[in-house]
Design a protein around this motif. Structure first.
Motif, PDB file in Angstrom:
ATOM      1  N   GLU A 180     -22.191 -16.631  -0.127  1.00 53.38           N
ATOM      2  CA  GLU A 180     -21.875 -15.275  -0.566  1.00 53.38           C
ATOM      3  C   GLU A 180     -21.406 -15.352  -2.008  1.00 53.38           C
ATOM      4  O   GLU A 180     -20.494 -16.110  -2.325  1.00 53.38           O
ATOM      5  CB  GLU A 180     -20.774 -14.668   0.299  1.00 53.38           C
TER       6      GLU A 180
ATOM      7  N   CYS B 176     -20.367  -6.338  -6.809  1.00 54.63           N
ATOM      8  CA  CYS B 176     -21.752  -6.473  -6.367  1.00 54.63           C
ATOM      9  C   CYS B 176     -21.802  -7.808  -5.618  1.00 54.63           C
ATOM     10  O   CYS B 176     -21.501  -8.854  -6.187  1.00 54.63           O
ATOM     11  CB  CYS B 176     -22.648  -6.483  -7.591  1.00 54.63           C
TER      12      CYS B 176
ATOM     13  N   TRP C 261     -23.785 -10.491  -3.077  1.00 57.11           N
ATOM     14  CA  TRP C 261     -25.051 -10.919  -2.480  1.00 57.11           C
ATOM     15  C   TRP C 261     -24.803 -11.964  -1.401  1.00 57.11           C
ATOM     16  O   TRP C 261     -23.881 -12.769  -1.517  1.00 57.11           O
ATOM     17  CB  TRP C 261     -25.966 -11.588  -3.499  1.00 57.11           C
ATOM     18  N   GLU C 262     -25.681 -11.946  -0.424  1.00 54.21           N
ATOM     19  CA  GLU C 262     -25.764 -13.100   0.458  1.00 54.21           C
ATOM     20  C   GLU C 262     -27.038 -13.835   0.048  1.00 54.21           C
ATOM     21  O   GLU C 262     -28.124 -13.245  -0.020  1.00 54.21           O
ATOM     22  CB  GLU C 262     -25.852 -12.655   1.918  1.00 54.21           C
ATOM     23  N   MET C 263     -26.907 -15.130  -0.245  1.00 54.27           N
ATOM     24  CA  MET C 263     -28.052 -15.906  -0.733  1.00 54.27           C
ATOM     25  C   MET C 263     -28.202 -17.151   0.106  1.00 54.27           C
ATOM     26  O   MET C 263     -27.211 -17.690   0.609  1.00 54.27           O
ATOM     27  CB  MET C 263     -27.800 -16.370  -2.172  1.00 54.27           C
TER      28      MET C 263
ATOM     29  N   ILE D  34     -32.122 -13.960  -2.502  1.00 54.48           N
ATOM     30  CA  ILE D  34     -31.185 -12.947  -2.016  1.00 54.48           C
ATOM     31  C   ILE D  34     -31.578 -12.511  -0.608  1.00 54.48           C
ATOM     32  O   ILE D  34     -32.716 -12.112  -0.370  1.00 54.48           O
ATOM     33  CB  ILE D  34     -31.168 -11.730  -2.951  1.00 54.48           C
TER      34      ILE D  34
ATOM     35  N   LYS E 178     -29.269 -10.423   1.185  1.00 54.98           N
ATOM     36  CA  LYS E 178     -28.682  -9.097   1.347  1.00 54.98           C
ATOM     37  C   LYS E 178     -27.901  -8.766   0.079  1.00 54.98           C
ATOM     38  O   LYS E 178     -27.276  -9.644  -0.518  1.00 54.98           O
ATOM     39  CB  LYS E 178     -27.725  -9.116   2.547  1.00 54.98           C
ATOM     40  N   THR E 179     -27.934  -7.509  -0.330  1.00 54.36           N
ATOM     41  CA  THR E 179     -27.138  -7.077  -1.483  1.00 54.36           C
ATOM     42  C   THR E 179     -26.284  -5.911  -1.050  1.00 54.36           C
ATOM     43  O   THR E 179     -26.767  -5.024  -0.369  1.00 54.36           O
ATOM     44  CB  THR E 179     -28.053  -6.585  -2.633  1.00 54.36           C
ATOM     45  N   ARG E 180     -25.032  -5.913  -1.447  1.00 51.71           N
ATOM     46  CA  ARG E 180     -24.242  -4.702  -1.215  1.00 51.71           C
ATOM     47  C   ARG E 180     -23.288  -4.485  -2.386  1.00 51.71           C
ATOM     48  O   ARG E 180     -22.993  -5.395  -3.161  1.00 51.71           O
ATOM     49  CB  ARG E 180     -23.481  -4.769   0.107  1.00 51.71           C
TER      50      ARG E 180
ATOM     51  N   SER F  54     -29.851  -5.908  -9.935  1.00 47.26           N
ATOM     52  CA  SER F  54     -29.617  -5.362  -8.589  1.00 47.26           C
ATOM     53  C   SER F  54     -29.124  -3.926  -8.659  1.00 47.26           C
ATOM     54  O   SER F  54     -29.553  -3.066  -7.891  1.00 47.26           O
ATOM     55  CB  SER F  54     -28.576  -6.202  -7.845  1.00 47.26           C
TER      56      SER F  54
END
Ligand SMILES: [Zn+2]
Lengths: 245, 935
Positions: B486, B546, B548-550, B556, B558-560, B655
């Motif tokens: 993360e 911002c 990310w889960e990478m 990437i 997931k982005t939130r 993003s």
């Protein structure tokens, strides 16, 4: 240049009112003898006439008859001379149809229709001069006319438009303000119980601001109701004085 | 409540529609004076003891200026601190608002300033309201309204005679008729003589606008044709006999300029104007109406590149077309764009004279005649002058002195000048702006905590260059239970503090960006925000994150985005961060987080570099003496980028750009970098070919990047850097735009299909992007301007303009510091490379100082050595010696201070040795010989 300054730093609006102040309201009831009820109202420069017939037997197609309550029939129209530009307004154009429908919904919520099953109540409203807040003024006029006709209601229905400028709600918009790029909403309220008869908003507004707008609109409607109440009492006094003579 | 008299105002627009408006008069509008016991105001602005020392008004008094005083003439005077207790009538305020937005803003700033004791009297809704009478013009009506209001004040204050100590109101006007009428109703009324009577500050008099009503120059010769009235101009433009455009004066020739006519779409044309009569008093940047001359009178632009100019930019390129251009004359002025100009006074030869000519620093502005009694003091100072008018019998426009900026050549003065000349707003923030700052001591409230995601437990840290005071961004990285990583980028949450539409927001929107000059920063928002509340030091702060889960390949998953509260565990410098990463003995959370970030950044960079360009530019750093603030040493370094932080900032920007575009396809604020037209690369291809026989491919950014990578020459290590510097010059400007107004979003330099700015809260673009993103995730409310693509497009134009000007100002600041540096150094001999070749000069880059200068081979009268320019090379042959781009040369560098207003670095050729052209190496010192040297 720069458009209009709807609210000055000193807190005055274009016409000199402060944000929460209503326009001057003047009204008379029983202006037509032929009708069952009638009223004329001036809210600032917006002038409207409302006439009520009924309750009477269903006219026209009987299929619309309701067995448990009265049918309310509303018709809204604008006089050709009501705006700056003289315009012929055909009956039943989209805008008046919509407005008629809104009025119908408003008064179905307010009139105790269940007292008159299988009958019909007609409400006709005409804008004689338009200067903003047409819907609200019509509602207020119609309320007086319905009272004049002696038709029982849950409460007065009072309506008012409210706009949003510089994080401040402005009560009872005039035409220039309505066209000045303000997000506005119109509220019809049964003031005593605080029930909403109709809420209309076409503009874009963030929901965070909705609460402030609603609060301002409710206060404004209660202000209107106070004025209408006075008009009714005045009218009653005059009427009783006449009948005593 | 309401005094409900209904007045009806009738106005006619277009002569057809009658607009009926209600106009309420109120009985709750107060006079605003301290002495009044009748009114019931909440606040009193006007003081009991209102003293301005004046020989005309010895009694305490309140000033009431009429519209023209505020608008045209005395705004500079009113702003002086000695002028206090002024009543601004609503009539005046409305008229000013209608006629001039900048002056309106200045008036409003004064009204907000508590110390000025300015008061707005809403007279239009007061009993003093008057209706326009039949036959009365709107102006006359307003003048009358002002008089009536002044009269009311005068009577009102008389009620308190016993305690008022003779307090009066004084009406200021500059209209004789108005003065006369005011006198008749018994008012105290003055024109300019009031300012003249001010004892405390006689210097104020100079700030009065020069008026033409002194009839002492009645029968002077008319020099210029009359300007046509606006109505005639409009008819002419409609009929096509006149063209409307922006006038741009020539830098090199005061008798020439062009009018840029904006056509439909791409069809913009230029109309050439030559000669004093044809220019007809147009001033640089005015919007004018021009009439084309008959074709047989068309001329070619004069093509003299004056050596004086020193820049020799691309002017030489114009010389090719000897063709005649559409030529015209100015018939009228549609809009003046006069602002106060910086410059210096040419003191008149006549000792007693009070009239002097002023020479603006910007050569495109004509000289201005001003009246001043302090000429001897002002000589040698940089001053500001505003133009008041340009009568048709005057060779020069008339103006007035605004203020002095200080001695010419002094550091503070010159800095001020370059800010003003580049239109960088830099005044102290006004009271109304400051009033919207959070109240200190500020702390995070329980509401903030409730609304935001609490990320205080994360190991967040910031990595910045050493000495950085405003830390905008912080990062974290941790392993998740599913084995993925993360990564979070946390940006100071500026939109939490700057709310849309208030004075603080408007000021920031106008400034557009924070401007960095050498040793100085001009803030976009007050320092409390930029370096304190919006700085993520090692403590708890509000952030916009911002996250990310990478996976471990930096893909990437997931982005939130979320508004958050973070607790930065460390602020590190680049070097400290690197040390931790390398030190295998360290295994704390911060280090682990850094290692994770570093690993991912490397992968991201590798992926990105496959497509994107790395260009080069030299940045000059001055070592500044801590005592004198003079530059003592200067060094250049190639723009240092810490790629770890950089990679994640780029990723966050991309993003966010995608998110706001998905959510608001019509009104996302994005940034694009257009691909340059192929012809831009000609110079690069030619230079590489002619110098080292290297081929550069420019079909795509990737091809360019690849060919730049392989373009290395063994015995010329600097060649590659030079190529990259030159390639940078071929690029287009990156610009902000609104997604609903454009279809091409591509960012050429970064090879990204979409991009925006999110990571720096000291730019206004980022504030808007923060707001859009906040709305997109439901964390904040929207407002109508944010969703209006036209408004946003207009905002983008301003931001682009401010960024461009900030860049120019920055360059000018570097240039000025370079001059200071060379001033103390005397003459230096240095090695350099030819960067460009012009028709009469070569432009030389000195890598040691990152300095560019021009070596001229020709002087003003075009006498000089025999020059042969070959466009194909491009090469310039000076007496059989040919110069190519990238040739190594040796030059002498010195400061030329002969023109105090335009000091500059002068370069002359040392090597190669060309007899009669180069300077002999030993002959260095005397500046006076420089003119000889330049031949
Ligand atoms: Zn008073």
């Amino acid at each position: 240049m720069a458009g209009l300054e709807l609210l000055s730093d000193q807190g005055y609006r274009l016409d000199g009112r402060k944000a929460t102040e209503l326009r001057k309201v003047q009204a008379r009831m029983g202006v037509f003898a032929q009708a069952d009820g009638s009223a004329y109202i001036e809210q600032g420069n917006t002038k409207a006439l409302a006439v009520v017939y009924g309750p009477h037997e269903m006219r026209g197609s009987r299929s619309r008859t309701l067995h448990d309550r009265a049918v309310i029939n509303c018709q809204y129209s604008m006089a050709t001379f009501s705006t700056a530009e003289r315009k012929r307004r055909p009956h039943g154009d989209k805008k008046s149809t919509e407005m008629s429908l809104h009025l119908k919904q408003t008064f179905e919520a307010a009139i105790l229709t269940q007292l008159y099953p299988r009958s019909q109540i007609d409400i006709f409203v005409k804008i004689l001069q338009a200067d903003g807040g047409n819907y609200s003024v019509c509602v207020n006029a119609a309320t007086l006319a319905v009272i004049d006709a002696g038709i029982p209601m849950r409460d007065y229905v009072c309506a008012c438009t409210v706009g949003f400028v510089d994080e401040t709600p402005l009560a009872d918009l005039c035409y220039t303000e309505e066209n000045g790029g303000v997000s506005s909403l119109a509220l019809a309220l049964l003031p005593r119980g605080g029930q909403i008869a109709l809420l209309q908003m076409d503009a874009r507004l963030h929901q965070d601001h909705l609460e402030t707008m609603m609060e301002a609109a409710m206060i404004a409607c209660k202000g209107v109701s106070k004025v209408l109440d006075e008009v009714v009492r005045q009218h009653l006094q005059e009427a009783s004085a006449l009948s005593r003579d | 409540m309401l005094k409900s008299k209904t007045f009806v105002k009738k106005t006619r627009s277009g002569g057809v529609v009658k607009i009926v408006r209600e106009h309420y008069l109120r009985d709750d509008i107060w006079c605003g004076s301290e002495i009044c016991s009748e009114c019931k105001p909440e606040t009193t602005a006007l003081q009991r003891d209102a003293r301005i020392e004046s020989s005309l008004c010895t009694y305490p008094h309140y000033l009431i200026p009429d519209t023209n005083v505020v608008l045209h003439q005395q705004i500079d005077v009113l702003e002086d601190p000695i002028i206090r207790n002024v009543i601004i009538l609503q009539t005046v305020l409305q008229e000013v608002r209608h006629r001039s937005a900048p002056i309106y803003k200045r008036v409003k700033d004064m009204l907000h300033e508590k110390d000025k004791h300015f008061y707005t009297f809403t007279n239009e809704h007061h009993e003093t309201f008057i209706e326009r009478e039949p036959g009365e013009s709107a102006n006359d009506r307003n003048d009358r309204a002002i008089r009536v209001a002044a009269k009311w004040y005068s009577e009102h204050l008389k009620t308190f005679k016993s305690i008022s100590d003779g307090l009066e109101v004084v009406l200021l006007t500059n209209d004789q008729g108005n003065k006369q009428k005011a006198k008749e109703i018994g008012l105290q009324v003055f024109k300019d003589e009031y300012i003249k009577s001010l004892i405390a500050n006689p210097e104020l008099l100079d700030r009065l606008a020069l008026t033409n009503d002194e009839k002492n120059e009645i029968s002077r010769k008319v020099l210029f044709p009359e300007h046509l009235p606006l109505s005639k101009i409009q008819v002419g433009i409609k009929a096509g006999t006149f063209l409307q455009g922006t006038y741009r004066a020539s830098r090199d020739n005061y008798l020439e300029g062009t009018v840029f006519v904006h056509g439909e779409g791409e069809e913009s044309t230029e109309v050439l104007i030559q000669g004093l009569t044809n220019l007809n008093r147009a001033v640089h940047q005015d919007v004018v109406a021009v009439q084309l001359l008959p074709q047989d009178k068309w001329v070619a632009p004069s093509s003299i590149v004056l050596q004086d100019e020193g820049t020799a930019k691309d002017d030489a390129g114009d010389e090719e077309d000897e063709d005649k251009k559409p030529t015209g004359k100015v018939v009228g002025i549609i809009k003046r764009s006069w602002r106060p100009f910086c410059g210096m006074l040419n003191v008149s030869q006549i000792k007693e004279s009070t009239r002097h000519l002023f020479t603006p620093a910007d050569r495109r502005i004509p000289r201005i005649r001003i009246e001043t009694r302090q000429a001897s003091t002002l000589a040698g100072q940089r001053i500001m002058v505003a133009i008041d008018g340009w009568p048709k019998d005057s060779r020069y426009p008339n103006g007035h002195f605004v203020r002095s900026l200080g001695g010419a050549g002094e550091k503070e003065t010159e800095e001020e000048v370059l800010l003003l000349e580049h239109d960088v707003p830099h005044q102290a923030f006004s009271q109304s702006v400051l009033s919207f700052l959070p109240k200190m001591p500020w702390s995070i409230t329980p509401e903030d905590v409730a609304k935001r995601e609490d990320l205080r437990h994360l190991t967040v840290c910031s990595v910045d260059p050493p000495g950085c005071t405003d830390i905008d961004d912080a990062l974290h990285c941790r392993e998740l239970e599913n084995g993925n990583l993360e990564v979070g980028v946390h940006i100071a949450d500026v939109s939490h503090f700057i709310r849309p539409g208030n004075a603080l927001d408007q000021e920031a929107a106008n400034r557009g960006t924070t401007v960095y000059l050498c040793g100085k920063r001009i803030d976009m928002v007050p320092e409390l925000l930029s370096s304190n509340l919006c700085s993520l030091r090692s403590n708890v702060e509000l952030a916009f994150s911002c996250i990310w889960e990478m996976n471990h390949n930096a893909e990437i998953v997931k982005t939130r985005f979320t508004k958050s509260i973070i607790n930065s565990k460390a602020s590190l410098t680049y070097a400290e961060a690197q040390m931790r990463i390398d030190d295998t003995t360290m295994n704390d959370d911060i280090t682990k987080s850094l290692r994770g970030l570093n690993k991912l950044a490397k992968i991201l960079k590798r992926q990105r570099i496959e497509n994107a360009l790395t260009l080069s530019s030299l940045e000059v750093r001055f070592h500044i003496d801590s005592e004198t603030h003079d530059p003592i040493d200067l060094q250049t370094k190639e723009l240092e980028t810490n790629s770890m932080v950089e990679e994640f900032m780029l990723l966050a920007n991309i993003s966010v750009a995608q998110k706001i575009y998905d959510e608001f396809p019509e009104c996302a604020l994005l940034r694009k970098h257009p691909a340059p037209p192929p012809s831009n690369y000609d110079i690069l291809i030619k230079a590489a070919r002619s110098n080292q026989n290297v081929e550069i491919h420019t079909d795509s950014a990737k091809a360019l990047a690849d060919s730049l990578d392989v373009a290395r020459v063994d015995n010329f290590p600097y060649f590659n850097t030079l190529l990259r510097i030159l390639a940078t010059r071929c690029m287009m400007q990156a610009v902000y735009f609104c997604s609903g107004m454009d279809s091409d979003f591509h960012h050429y330099g970064l090879a990204s299909p979409i991009y925006t700015h999110f990571t720096s809260p000291i730019r206004y673009s980022d504030i808007i992007v923060h707001r859009l993103l906040a709305v997109a995730i439901g964390a904040d409310s929207t407002y109508s301007d944010l969703m209006d693509k036209h408004k946003q497009s207009a905002l983008c134009n301003n931001l682009n303009y401010r960024h461009k000007m900030a860049q120019y100002a920055q360059r000018a600041s570097v240039a000025f510091h370079t001059q200071l540096f060379f001033k103390s150094r005397g003459v230096l001999n240095e090695e350099g490379f030819v960067l460009f070749v012009r028709k009469n000069a070569i432009i030389v880059l000195i890598p040691k100082f990152g300095l560019e200068g021009t070596v001229f081979f020709e002087n003003k009268d075009k006498t000089g050595p025999n020059l042969v320019y070959d466009e194909e090379g491009p090469t310039l042959t000076v007496l059989q010696r040919t110069f190519h781009i990238f040739d190594k040369v040796k030059v002498t560098i010195s400061l030329d201070a002969s023109n105090i207003q335009h000091q500059k670095i002068r370069m002359a050729l040392l090597e190669p040795m060309i007899p009669g052209v180069s300077v002999p190496a030993e002959d260095l010192e005397p500046l006076s010989k420089k003119s000889k040297i330049d031949r």
